[in-house]
Every structure is written in structure tokens, then in C-alpha cells.
Write a protein that holds these residues in place. Structure first.
Motif, short mmCIF file in Angstrom:
data_model
loop_
_atom_site.label_atom_id
_atom_site.label_comp_id
_atom_site.label_asym_id
_atom_site.label_seq_id
_atom_site.Cartn_x
_atom_site.Cartn_y
_atom_site.Cartn_z
N GLN A 134 23.66 4.11 3.87
CA GLN A 134 23.94 2.76 3.38
C GLN A 134 22.66 1.95 3.33
O GLN A 134 21.76 2.14 4.16
CB GLN A 134 24.96 2.06 4.28
N SER A 135 22.59 1.07 2.36
CA SER A 135 21.42 0.20 2.22
C SER A 135 21.80 -1.03 1.42
O SER A 135 22.73 -0.98 0.59
CB SER A 135 20.28 0.95 1.51
N ASP A 136 21.11 -2.13 1.66
CA ASP A 136 21.33 -3.34 0.87
C ASP A 136 20.69 -3.18 -0.51
O ASP A 136 19.60 -2.62 -0.65
CB ASP A 136 20.73 -4.56 1.57
N ARG A 145 25.87 -4.53 0.53
CA ARG A 145 25.65 -3.30 1.29
C ARG A 145 26.33 -2.18 0.50
O ARG A 145 27.54 -2.15 0.36
CB ARG A 145 26.27 -3.43 2.68
N MET A 146 25.52 -1.23 0.00
CA MET A 146 26.05 -0.17 -0.85
C MET A 146 25.78 1.20 -0.27
O MET A 146 25.01 1.36 0.69
CB MET A 146 25.45 -0.29 -2.27
N HIS A 147 26.42 2.20 -0.86
CA HIS A 147 26.31 3.57 -0.38
C HIS A 147 25.39 4.37 -1.29
O HIS A 147 25.33 4.13 -2.50
CB HIS A 147 27.69 4.24 -0.36
N TYR A 148 24.69 5.33 -0.71
CA TYR A 148 23.94 6.28 -1.53
C TYR A 148 24.13 7.68 -0.96
O TYR A 148 24.24 7.88 0.25
CB TYR A 148 22.46 5.91 -1.62
N GLU A 167 32.33 6.27 -0.54
CA GLU A 167 32.07 7.54 0.12
C GLU A 167 33.29 8.45 0.09
O GLU A 167 33.46 9.30 0.96
CB GLU A 167 31.63 7.31 1.58
N ARG A 246 15.76 5.71 2.62
CA ARG A 246 16.01 4.28 2.80
C ARG A 246 14.70 3.53 3.04
O ARG A 246 14.43 2.50 2.43
CB ARG A 246 16.96 4.03 3.96
#
Length: 285
Positions: A134-136, A145-148, A167, A246
Motif C-alpha cells: 500500500q502507498s499514498d 491510500r491505494m494498493h499495488y 486486493e 515503495r
């Protein structure tokens, strides 16, 4: 051997297969079989491996032994206690001697693994690990706040990533499809976290994948496995890559207006990171 010898000698003298079979009282296919044979040496008997009653309980035993690693040394399972639990809790029809042999074997394997080091596992070319981070991100101007999703290849220490809306299984499959396309190939095996999006490993050792992931895996033809619970060392490479990506590619907070455009640029940046020398091999493979 005398019959075989006669077959081959008669053939050398010019006799036909039919004549050989008629003379020796054997079938023509038998005569042809020994005429085609190149090596007439005795072959050792093939020992057929028979399934053992303990086989179905091995994943459960491994789970108990893994939990013991985090338990006080004086409060761990013995073979007798494991046998008692298998009989009482699972209704297993196994003898104490069988359980004792298997536990001794598993503990010996665990001991060798500790000597090698938990994180120093061997990975072959084409094998991959997968995990989410997760990262902004400034998504269309709004900080969220999103997922990668990260797919790493421990053998070459290369990892690629893409931004996803969540996810779940659908997001995992879409991310893999996009990365397969950009990579121009499909890994032979992928190790996933014990996450609900792809599947879940139960305490009994049974693995249940989601229907959408099973169909996706069948379509692309790769193998997969789930980590054991609380066994992060089984996919330590991708966990390290989640943090590295990240820190390297999401600082400062990036802006994104579409998944396709952002992920195309993110993939190129990930491949740029892969140009660095291998952390152990002092070169790329």
C-alpha cells in the motif's frame, strides 16, 4: 535366455519371424520384441511407492512443528503428543511408530533449513513470488491510500509492479495479466501469501483457491502455492521488494490519472531498478 538366444541366432541365419515363432512355439510379437531389444541385461526390479497412512496428515504435522518454533522449547510437541492429537482430534488411523518416523524426518529437514538460514531459500529461473503493498497516491488530484501488486523473481532479484484498485482475486488476476503481457511470458510457478483474494490454506493443510483464480491459472498454465500461515520467510524476496518499490518509486507521492498510463510508466521504472547488480551474484541473470 536360451529362447532369446535361439530367436536371435535363427534370425542371423536368415529365418523369417514367422518361421522363428513356429519353430520355437512362441508368438510373432514376442519374437519381434526380442529382435528389437538392444540391451538384454537384467533389469533391477522397480519398487512401487505405496502411499502411507501418514501422508494426508503431513501438512498438519508440519504446521504444528512450525508453531513450535515460536514456542518455549520445553513446551513443544513430541512424537507421542502429535500421535495422540492426530488420533483424538482428527480420528487418524496411524500407529505411533509411523508418526515417530515421520516426525523425526520432518525435524531433521527443519534442522537443515535452520543451518542454511531461513531466508536463504533456493529459487529456480521462472519461479516468482507475489504480494500486495500500500502507498499514498494523488489519484486524479486527490490523495488516497491505494494498493499495488508486486511480482518478484528471486533467482534474478527482479521485481515488477502495478497499481490496483484493491486486493481481491479479480485485481490479482488483472494485475498478473497486465504484467504477463509486459514481460512477454508467464512464470512457471508463483508463490502467494495466504490471502483471501487468491485462496486460503486451512489448518488441516488443505488449500482452497477462489474460482476466478483457478480459471485464470488454468488459462495461463502456471503452478501456484500458498505460504504456510506465519511463514513470511517463504516469500521474503517479494516482501522486501514491496518495501523497496515503495521507497524508490512512490516517494515523493506520485500522481496518477489512469491505471493503464501509470502502470506502463511504473513497469519501466521497475525494469530500470533491475539494471542494478544482483545483491549476491554481482551481476544480472
Amino acid at each position: 535366455m536360451s529362447v532369446i538366444h535361439s530367436i536371435r541366432c535363427m534370425r542371423k541365419e536368415g529365418a523369417s519371424v514367422a518361421a522363428i515363432a513356429r519353430e520355437l512355439g512362441i508368438s510373432e510379437p514376442t519374437a519381434r520384441k526380442y529382435l528389437r531389444e538392444v540391451d538384454l541385461s537384467d533389469r533391477p526390479p522397480v519398487r512401487r511407492e505405496r502411499p502411507s497412512k501418514i501422508d494426508r496428515w503431513v501438512p498438519l504435522i508440519e504446521g504444528w512443528l512450525a508453531e513450535d518454533r515460536r514456542t518455549w522449547s520445553k513446551q513443544r510437541h513430541t512424537a507421542t503428543r502429535i500421535h495422540r492429537r492426530l488420533v483424538d482430534e482428527c480420528g487418524a488411523d496411524v500407529s505411533l511408530s509411523t508418526v515417530t518416523r515421520k516426525v523425526r524426518e520432518l525435524k531433521r529437514e527443519f534442522g537443515l533449513e535452520r543451518q542454511r538460514g531461513f531466508l536463504d531459500l533456493s529459487w529456480h529461473p521462472g519461479e516468482a513470488q507475489a504480494d500486495f503493498g500500500q502507498s499514498d497516491v494523488y489519484w486524479k488530484g486527490v490523495r488516497r491510500r491505494m494498493h499495488y501488486f508486486v511480482l518478484s523473481f528471486p533467482h534474478s532479484n527482479t521485481a515488477v509492479a502495478c497499481l490496483t484498485p484493491g486486493e481481491n482475486a479479480e485485481c490479482t488476476c488483472q494485475a498478473l495479466k497486465d504484467l504477463f503481457t509486459r514481460l512477454g511470458g508467464v512464470p512457471t510457478r508463483i508463490v502467494f501469501d495466504n490471502a483471501a483474494g487468491v485462496g486460503r490454506r486451512r489448518r488441516s493443510g488443505e488449500v482452497r483457491y477462489t474460482e476466478v483464480f483457478r480459471r485464470f491459472r488454468a488459462h495461463y498454465g502456471f503452478d501456484s502455492s500458498l505460504c504456510n500461515p506465519h511463514a513470511g520467510h517463504e516469500k521474503g524476496n517479494v516482501e522486501a521488494k514491496v518495501g523497496a518499490i515503495r521507497r524508490s518509486l512512490f516517494v515523493p507521492v506520485p500522481s496518477a490519472w489512469s491505471f493503464e498510463g501509470f502502470n506502463a510508466a511504473l513497469f519501466d521504472k521497475c525494469m530500470g531498478l533491475a539494471e542494478k547488480p544482483h545483491y549476491r551474484k554481482d551481476g544480472r541473470e
